[in-house]
Design a protein around this motif. Structure first.
Motif, PDB file in Angstrom:
ATOM      1  N   LEU A  53      -8.780   7.572   0.668  1.00  0.00           N
ATOM      2  CA  LEU A  53      -7.613   6.810   0.211  1.00  0.00           C
ATOM      3  C   LEU A  53      -7.856   6.322  -1.216  1.00  0.00           C
ATOM      4  O   LEU A  53      -8.982   5.963  -1.565  1.00  0.00           O
ATOM      5  CB  LEU A  53      -7.358   5.584   1.102  1.00  0.00           C
ATOM      6  N   ASP A  58      -3.094  -3.621  -1.961  1.00  0.00           N
ATOM      7  CA  ASP A  58      -2.383  -2.882  -0.914  1.00  0.00           C
ATOM      8  C   ASP A  58      -2.753  -3.344   0.499  1.00  0.00           C
ATOM      9  O   ASP A  58      -2.141  -2.905   1.475  1.00  0.00           O
ATOM     10  CB  ASP A  58      -2.671  -1.371  -1.026  1.00  0.00           C
ATOM     11  N   LYS A 112      -6.330   3.631  -2.460  1.00  0.00           N
ATOM     12  CA  LYS A 112      -5.638   2.332  -2.434  1.00  0.00           C
ATOM     13  C   LYS A 112      -6.302   1.307  -3.345  1.00  0.00           C
ATOM     14  O   LYS A 112      -7.466   1.449  -3.712  1.00  0.00           O
ATOM     15  CB  LYS A 112      -5.677   1.781  -1.007  1.00  0.00           C
ATOM     16  N   SER A 125      -1.565   5.046   6.504  1.00  0.00           N
ATOM     17  CA  SER A 125      -2.225   4.520   5.289  1.00  0.00           C
ATOM     18  C   SER A 125      -2.060   3.010   5.165  1.00  0.00           C
ATOM     19  O   SER A 125      -1.973   2.481   4.062  1.00  0.00           O
ATOM     20  CB  SER A 125      -1.657   5.174   4.028  1.00  0.00           C
TER      21      SER A 125
END
Ligand SMILES: NC(=O)C1=CN([C@@H]2O[C@H](COP(=O)(O)OP(=O)(O)OC[C@H]3O[C@@H](n4cnc5c(N)ncnc54)[C@H](O)[C@@H]3O)[C@@H](O)[C@H]2O)C=CC1
Ligand SMILES: N[C@@H](CC=O)C(=O)O
Length: 353
Positions: free
Chosen positions: A227, A233, A229, A288
């Motif tokens: 990921l 987030d 991110k 996610s």
């Protein structure tokens, strides 16, 4: 195993325990493979070949103020090869030195979660620089203290396993707080003070209570499995009242800690019979989503049965199906964390053969 020359930054709970464990390791192996040549806090450093024996008294009398340039100069003057910097601070400033350390020939082992949770750009830049300089960066204790979480997740991911979800009690500190609070007739603030004294919380316990420490762990695991991110987030339920965060200093927070009690007493009073409070992190790789929250959990579940400062990680993957792979054990504490850091140091030492 080749000799590895180590500079340790941070001599608090984990750092001082690590120095003790390294001294014991060297004694047991009689090899002095692990040569600690610098022991530093934010202001002072003790330079000494094989510094671990009697380091504390020597630090009192022989330490001097320093910059990293002094550390590089000492290593160079002694012709040390195989350099390793160990970050056992919780400092966001110290991590800004990582790239410089790597460019000066240091591998890095860290218990500090900050570097892995700065922007994704920094995360990637650090890895690029490590690769160019052929240096290693290990941080197993970033998640689950001494538990083998990062290595397990990495192995699953790199071997092509489809990971669906990682859910659990990610924080040893919060686990201790809620395990004790759910079972004992003590106020939350009293238990928080005990946890602090035991070295189970972050240096600033608001890092734990605000959910930020768990959010960092979720982000670190998320990035391990691809990921990209950012910290913002992560959806976080903070347990710190707004009045005690923001501009309040750590000592003001400690003085006002009793003001936390009504919220937690109320949360406890809402528990059904057979329920306990648990602080849970969830990384859902199908959606996610990364989330940190306080939940009411049945005592019969694996999460509801944790004891002491146990962290528990349920890893749901395609091959494991409905029965997750579970890793459980102390998720905080100076001895287990220092042991995890030592494990990372030895992995690097072994790889240099
Ligand atoms: N205590 C635990 O159970 C666990 C801790 N960790 C991580 O390990 C790290 C250390 O934790 P503790 O030892 O409990 O904290 P601590 O507060 O006892 O020790 C940190 C030490 O770092 C020093 N320090 C601060 N800035 C520095 C700088 N720029 N250079 C050199 N030293 C500096 C401080 O003076 C302090 O002595 C933290 O990042 C924490 O998140 C990770 C897993 C578990
Ligand atoms: N505060 C942390 C300590 C180690 O990271 C935790 O509770 O897990």
């Amino acid at each position: 195993m080749s000799q590895i020359n180590i500079a340790i930054f941070g001599i608090g709970n984990v750092g001082s325990t690590l120095i003790k464990q390294i001294a014991e390791y060297n004694k047991k192996t009689t090899s002095n493979t692990l040569n600690v040549f610098a022991i530093a806090n934010s202001k002072l450093v003790l330079f000494e070949n094989n510094a671990t024996g009697g380091w504390s008294a020597n630090f009192e009398t022989k330490s001097t103020s320093y910059t990293l340039e002094d550390v590089y100069a000492f290593a160079k003057a002694n012709s040390y090869k195989n350099l390793l910097a160990v970050d056992v601070t919780a400092s966001s400033e110290f991590v800004t030195n990582y790239i410089d350390l790597v460019e000066h020939g240091f591998h890095i082992v860290t218990a500090n979660k900050i570097a892995n949770t700065l922007t994704y750009d920094f995360y990637q830049e650090l890895r690029d620089i490590l690769e160019v300089n052929q240096k290693k960066f290990l941080y197993e204790t970033n998640v689950g203290a001494g538990l083998p979480i990062i290595e397990t997740i990495k192995n699953l991911y790199e071997s092509g396993e489809e990971i669906h979800k990682i859910r659990g009690v990610f924080s040893g500190s919060l686990s201790y707080l809620f395990n004790t609070f759910s079972e004992e007739e003590k106020s939350f603030s009293e238990i928080l003070k005990e946890a602090d004294a035991l070295g189970l919380t972050e240096p600033d316990a608001r890092e734990d209570l605000s959910g930020k420490d768990v959010a960092r762990k979720l982000l670190i695991l998320g990035r391990e499995v691809g990921l990209t991110k950012e910290f913002k987030d992560v959806k976080i339920q903070s347990l710190v009242p707004a009045a005690l965060n923001g501009k309040t200093t750590l000592s003001q927070f400690r003085e006002s800690v009793k003001t936390l009690d009504p919220f937690f007493a109320e949360s406890k009073s809402k528990l059904g019979s057979g329920e306990v409070l648990r602080h849970v992190g969830e990384l859902n790789l199908k959606t996610s989503k990364l989330e940190v929250k306080l939940v009411q959990e049945s005592k019969t579940t694996a999460l509801g049965q944790t004891k002491g400062a146990d962290a528990i990680f349920e890893i749901y993957t395609k091959s494991y199906g409905d029965q997750p792979l579970v890793i459980q054990g102390a998720g905080a504490g100076k001895a287990v964390t220092a042991r995890g850091v030592l494990g990372d140091i030895l992995k690097i030492a072994t790889s240099l053969n």
